[in-house]
Design a protein around this motif. Structure first.
Motif, PDB file in Angstrom:
ATOM      1  N   ALA A 152       0.826  -1.210   0.000  1.00 44.12           N
ATOM      2  CA  ALA A 152       0.000   0.000   0.000  1.00 44.12           C
ATOM      3  C   ALA A 152       0.860   1.261   0.000  1.00 44.12           C
ATOM      4  O   ALA A 152       0.539   2.250  -0.670  1.00 44.12           O
ATOM      5  CB  ALA A 152      -0.936  -0.006   1.206  1.00 44.12           C
ATOM      6  N   THR A 153       1.979   1.223   0.723  1.00 38.77           N
ATOM      7  CA  THR A 153       2.886   2.376   0.734  1.00 38.77           C
ATOM      8  C   THR A 153       3.429   2.639  -0.667  1.00 38.77           C
ATOM      9  O   THR A 153       3.489   3.788  -1.128  1.00 38.77           O
ATOM     10  CB  THR A 153       4.049   2.129   1.717  1.00 38.77           C
ATOM     11  N   ARG A 154       3.810   1.587  -1.372  1.00 41.21           N
ATOM     12  CA  ARG A 154       4.348   1.756  -2.725  1.00 41.21           C
ATOM     13  C   ARG A 154       3.271   2.256  -3.682  1.00 41.21           C
ATOM     14  O   ARG A 154       3.556   3.082  -4.566  1.00 41.21           O
ATOM     15  CB  ARG A 154       4.941   0.430  -3.194  1.00 41.21           C
ATOM     16  N   LEU A 155       2.052   1.799  -3.512  1.00 41.01           N
ATOM     17  CA  LEU A 155       0.963   2.282  -4.354  1.00 41.01           C
ATOM     18  C   LEU A 155       0.692   3.764  -4.094  1.00 41.01           C
ATOM     19  O   LEU A 155       0.422   4.530  -5.032  1.00 41.01           O
ATOM     20  CB  LEU A 155      -0.295   1.459  -4.123  1.00 41.01           C
ATOM     21  N   ARG A 156       0.783   4.180  -2.843  1.00 42.63           N
ATOM     22  CA  ARG A 156       0.602   5.605  -2.542  1.00 42.63           C
ATOM     23  C   ARG A 156       1.735   6.432  -3.118  1.00 42.63           C
ATOM     24  O   ARG A 156       1.526   7.571  -3.576  1.00 42.63           O
ATOM     25  CB  ARG A 156       0.487   5.818  -1.025  1.00 42.63           C
ATOM     26  N   MET A 157       2.954   5.902  -3.106  1.00 43.79           N
ATOM     27  CA  MET A 157       4.066   6.618  -3.725  1.00 43.79           C
ATOM     28  C   MET A 157       3.796   6.833  -5.211  1.00 43.79           C
ATOM     29  O   MET A 157       4.141   7.878  -5.773  1.00 43.79           O
ATOM     30  CB  MET A 157       5.376   5.863  -3.531  1.00 43.79           C
TER      31      MET A 157
END
Length: 305
Positions: A294-299
């Motif tokens: 999820a963190t990478r998708l938000r990035m």
């Protein structure tokens, strides 16, 4: 495989015997029991004391088992960029390597300087370019195919698998558009480390060495910069988001490419920096670790964690 397997006494005895046999072939003697400083579901590392100094054993699980064969290929082409590979059992995903020294993370904190990245990045870019003719063989070894043509469908599958918010699912056409835009710059798709940060680069005897190729894939080479620049260097020595201007580091990385390719490479990096987080999310997703994905998708979508 869960990380309990790596601690299984019978497995550890088998590994120790394999290590001892390989050391015997090298006329090296183990001088004490191996220590196990790293255990994760996907890999484990043993530190092995010998009469020639420490050596390191690494084992990877199924999806990353290609790392041993990949490192063997890199060592054959660019032995200056990886520690000496003393032995490998590619079917099992086992490697025995010489000591690589200290992590760049430790060295940059001691020196209070990020300047070493100006040398590391063109060195690494050279590896990508020097293995350009090996792409088909790398894919045959099991290195994941994350080329631009594969990303939109892979992204769509991922956001549904992890139950991502609707805005991420609705971004699939954007991924396809960005892939098309990046392809328009005409750069080849090459080996890409996909997790190049200061814990993966080591310093020994004045040399910079790149380790932990298990997350490597074949994709757009500039995707590397998402983790390296935005996820690492930009945070600086004090770990403050956006505290470092990464332009000079980007330019150092691009130097070997500028010698071979025309076009606006800086503009290409702007697209790749964003789209690289899609590659990282797809390529690095571990079922059960949806938070990191999820963190990478938000990035990708927001430019922030």
């Amino acid at each position: 495989m869960d990380d309990g397997r790596w601690r299984d006494p019978e497995w550890l005895v088998t590994v120790r015997d394999w290590i001892d046999s390989r050391l015997d072939e090298l006329a090296v003697t183990r001088t004490g029991p191996p220590a196990q400083p790293h255990v994760a579901p996907w890999s484990t590392v043993l530190r092995v004391p010998t009469d020639h100094g420490d050596v390191w054993f690494k084992a990877t699980t199924g999806s990353l088992r290609h790392e041993a064969a990949l490192v063997r290929r890199i060592a054959a082409r660019r032995p200056d960029v990886v520690p000496p590979l003393l032995a490998a059992e590619t079917d099992a995903g086992w490697m025995l390597m010489a000591d690589a020294g200290q992590t760049l993370r430790v060295v940059t904190q001691r020196e209070q300087s990020l300047d070493r990245w100006h040398a590391v990045l063109p060195l690494y870019a050279g590896v990508q370019l020097d293995l350009a003719g090996d792409v088909d063989e790398l894919l045959a070894l099991g290195v994941p195919d994350r080329r631009l043509a594969t990303l939109p469908a892979a992204y769509e599958r991922l956001v549904h698998e992890v139950g991502a918010e609707r805005r991420f699912r609705d971004a699939t056409p954007m991924v396809a558009d960005l892939c098309g835009e990046l392809a328009g710059y005409g750069l080849p798709e090459l080996l890409q480390h996909d997790d190049l940060h200061d814990g993966q680069v080591f310093v020994r005897a004045g040399r910079h060495l790149v380790l932990d190729w298990g997350d490597a894939c074949v994709s757009h080479p500039f995707f590397t910069l998402s983790v390296t620049l935005e996820g690492g260097i930009a945070w600086g020595l004090a770990d403050v988001a956006g505290s470092v201007d990464t332009a000079s580091f980007r330019d150092a990385y691009l130097t070997p490419y500028a010698e071979r390719f025309d076009g606006d490479l800086v503009a290409a990096t702007r697209v790749a920096l964003r789209l690289g987080w899609v590659c990282r999310a797809v390529n690095g997703h571990v079922p059960g670790d949806e938070q990191r994905t999820a963190t990478r998708l938000r990035m990708f979508l927001d430019g922030r964690p």
